[in-house]
Write a protein that holds these residues in place. Sequence first.
Motif, PDB file in Angstrom:
ATOM      1  N   UNK A 260     102.346 -38.584 163.621  1.00 58.93           N
ATOM      2  CA  UNK A 260     101.568 -37.389 163.035  1.00 58.93           C
ATOM      3  C   UNK A 260     102.101 -37.412 161.496  1.00 58.93           C
ATOM      4  N   UNK A 261     101.434 -38.459 160.757  1.00 58.85           N
ATOM      5  CA  UNK A 261     101.557 -38.399 159.504  1.00 58.85           C
ATOM      6  C   UNK A 261     101.621 -37.346 158.370  1.00 58.85           C
ATOM      7  N   UNK A 262     100.824 -36.515 158.711  1.00 53.34           N
ATOM      8  CA  UNK A 262     100.526 -35.199 157.820  1.00 53.34           C
ATOM      9  C   UNK A 262     101.757 -34.150 157.975  1.00 53.34           C
ATOM     10  N   UNK A 263     102.307 -34.393 159.124  1.00 57.70           N
ATOM     11  CA  UNK A 263     103.319 -33.325 159.653  1.00 57.70           C
ATOM     12  C   UNK A 263     104.540 -33.997 158.852  1.00 57.70           C
ATOM     13  N   UNK A 264     104.577 -35.093 159.067  1.00 57.79           N
ATOM     14  CA  UNK A 264     106.020 -35.752 158.008  1.00 57.79           C
ATOM     15  C   UNK A 264     105.760 -35.558 156.571  1.00 57.79           C
ATOM     16  N   UNK A 265     104.659 -35.700 156.124  1.00 57.77           N
ATOM     17  CA  UNK A 265     104.511 -35.522 154.599  1.00 57.77           C
ATOM     18  C   UNK A 265     104.745 -34.124 154.235  1.00 57.77           C
ATOM     19  N   UNK A 266     104.096 -33.134 155.089  1.00 62.40           N
ATOM     20  CA  UNK A 266     104.349 -31.757 154.772  1.00 62.40           C
ATOM     21  C   UNK A 266     105.906 -31.252 154.799  1.00 62.40           C
ATOM     22  N   UNK A 267     106.643 -31.830 155.855  1.00 60.55           N
ATOM     23  CA  UNK A 267     108.172 -31.386 156.080  1.00 60.55           C
ATOM     24  C   UNK A 267     108.830 -32.157 155.025  1.00 60.55           C
ATOM     25  N   UNK A 268     108.433 -33.372 154.513  1.00 62.71           N
ATOM     26  CA  UNK A 268     108.959 -33.901 153.331  1.00 62.71           C
ATOM     27  C   UNK A 268     108.926 -33.100 152.154  1.00 62.71           C
ATOM     28  N   UNK A 269     107.932 -32.621 151.748  1.00 62.49           N
ATOM     29  CA  UNK A 269     107.653 -32.102 150.766  1.00 62.49           C
ATOM     30  C   UNK A 269     108.393 -30.429 150.692  1.00 62.49           C
ATOM     31  N   UNK A 270     108.207 -29.748 151.650  1.00 64.31           N
ATOM     32  CA  UNK A 270     108.788 -28.333 151.823  1.00 64.31           C
ATOM     33  C   UNK A 270     110.417 -28.679 151.577  1.00 64.31           C
TER      34      UNK A 270
END
Length: 788
Positions: free
Chosen positions: A402-412
């Motif tokens: 789930x790439x979008x979830x990974x990117x969101x977690x990274x940013x926050x």
Amino acid sequence: MTTTAPPGERAEPLRRAEPAPDRGPRPLPAAPAALPPDALRYRLKCRLLGQPLHTEQLEDERLGKPTALAVFASDNLSSSAYATEEILRVLLPAVGLAAFSLVVPITIAMLVVLAFLILSYRETIKAYPTAGGAYMVTRDNFGLLPAQVAGVALLTDYVLTVAVSVAAGTAALVSAFSALTPYTVPISVAFILLISVGNLRGVRESGRIFAIPTYFFILDMVALLGIGIVKMATGNLPRHPTPKAGMLPLGHGGSGLLMGASLYVVMHAFASGGAAVTGVEAISNGVPAFRKPEWKNARTTLVIMGSALGVMFLGLSILGAHMRVAPYAGGTPTVISQIGKLVYGGGAVGNILFYALQAGTMLILVLAANTSFADFPRLASFHAGDNFMPRQLTKRGHRLVFSNGILFLSATSVLLVIATGAKVDRLIPLYAIGVFTSFTLSQAGMAKHHITHKEPHWRKGLLVNGIGALLSLVVDIVIAITKFTHGAWIIVALVPVMVVFLVRLARQYELEASQLEHGVPEAATARVLRRHVVLVLVDHLDLASARAIQYARALSPDEMRAVHFVIDAAHAAKLADEWQRLGLRRIPLELVDCPDRRLSRCAVETVARDLADGETEVSVLMPDRKYRGFWHRILHDRTADTIERDVSLLPHANVTTVPFHFGTKRKAAVLAVPLSEPVNASPNGTAPSRSSCVPIGDVRYRQAVRVEGRVRSVRVQPRAEVPTLECVLVDDTGALSVVFLGRRSIAGIDVGARLRVEGTAGESRGRLALLNPIYELIGPQNGTMGHG
């Protein structure tokens, strides 16, 4: 081989049939002969993450128990590296050296909670083998709204887990190399980005990458605890010189069961040690990632994880209490590094073991964030599947994660690390309250599940989950009270706000779904309107416009014309001249006056006029120029977006953009045709009188009339067509077509001109029109007269 012939005839050998001439259709090629090359961004993604995985390879991405332990247990196991230190940070300023007598009992109390959580989640995994996290359990047993509380609390804690883990890992690195202290925040951010890339490469590959550091840390802890316990048993374990410069100030102890500490202080220390049991839920959230049988492998891994954590947490507390190792106010060197230094001593071997411990601690603390990266995207996809988070979070990406979830977690997480300066003591107060909230709801949900379903051995499950829910609730309340003023209030306030936001998001999705699903059969089978008109909006006569015109011809409409909104009269005249010279077959150009320069409004009015009869479907085609670079895009306005938005609001008006990509070679879609000179007409006739003019709105079919108005639009015919000049005359009451047959242009009849005409009302293109009328130009050109 031969055949049997009738008597008296010679048998002929059987001949192989000759292949028929190859005149029929041939198999289609496996792939198209020519495709546009992949974008540079995609090629870079493949270079960084690897080639994309096919959906059927999802089964191959499942994890065995050793790899799964590294992926899902790193957060839980890493807690042992700082849980003892967090307990001592509360006790030492309150009761001084008496804290070392309390740290082991508090650790044992926390391990009791851990034991019941392990047993409770074993029941959860068995009952929910597909995905047994707190969100799913709470949703099935208490409903969607309580499930949002559990999910949001857990998602918040996953973000904090990443921030705490990389901050603690960076602290371990700085403890060994103090020169890196000024670079604490950049190093922490770099760790987050590194773990993000590893997880974007896929579950199995990230497991392989992170398995070695996890087991390296376990071996380090085995060596540390083994050597330390042996030295303690033989009386060779030294004590730390306490106090020392930079350490926390020591309070004054007392007597009694709590060594002079108040119950509040003990509960506060217990709450700080609660960080040790975070991560227990990770395996229950990731059951689908295990190899078959998933639930059995997950339960086994859960027990291994809990047992390893219990041994390491208790062992470090015993050694720390015996050696009286106190935390430093600045956070470094850490308690575990001090224990390692004292246990291993000096010498070459001791230094090697110490730096190996520091390396292992740093790696496991940093990679503890990997648990969040494994579970946060999956949990977010559950929320999104129920419409409580953006649906983009349900999509698997390049490597089946789930790439979008990974990117969101990274940013926050990066934002949180920067905001807190990567300080563990600033992050810990925010930590654990969310996870214990989810523990409580999950275990209470399982208790209800046992009561409702009454499966075999349900009473035992009810006892385990009931006690687990009670203990989790007690710990959650203790954490909320003792850490409220230290930052826990932020989480207490944030969770309800986020739940309200997610509920509003779900309602929006439900409203959209209701609107889209209502009347589907009726809309699909609705009567097709009698006419189809295609309008191509043209600003310049270029390849982008030519491509849109070619596509318009492919639609085979009943009527098709290009439309140009006149803002600059000179530019419109130049466009009309080019249109007459170039061969655009059967495509008239309509010049529409736009005196107020509101292009979007003018487009709406133009389309609305075609829709006025209620029997016309209008398709508006707009050339869409695709620019390669961002700086190219900012050089051009986005007027087309506004036109598309406003026109599409009209019923039976459809807007389509026809892309033209800059930087690609395209053949011209416009063919040149032989030129022919226009037929000029000499003005003649008698000028119609203004006094006898009637309003355009009163004109009727086959009526001889005299009207006056403004030329709203002029249609330019290509030279290949029959010479025709058509314009639309408007006044305050209506609009009327005026057609001059045999004329390509008339001097003075341009968009915006004032015109007085006289003739008999007829029909052209299904509209009321005056054919070849007597005309007079009025206004600036007053006195010019002519006859059609």
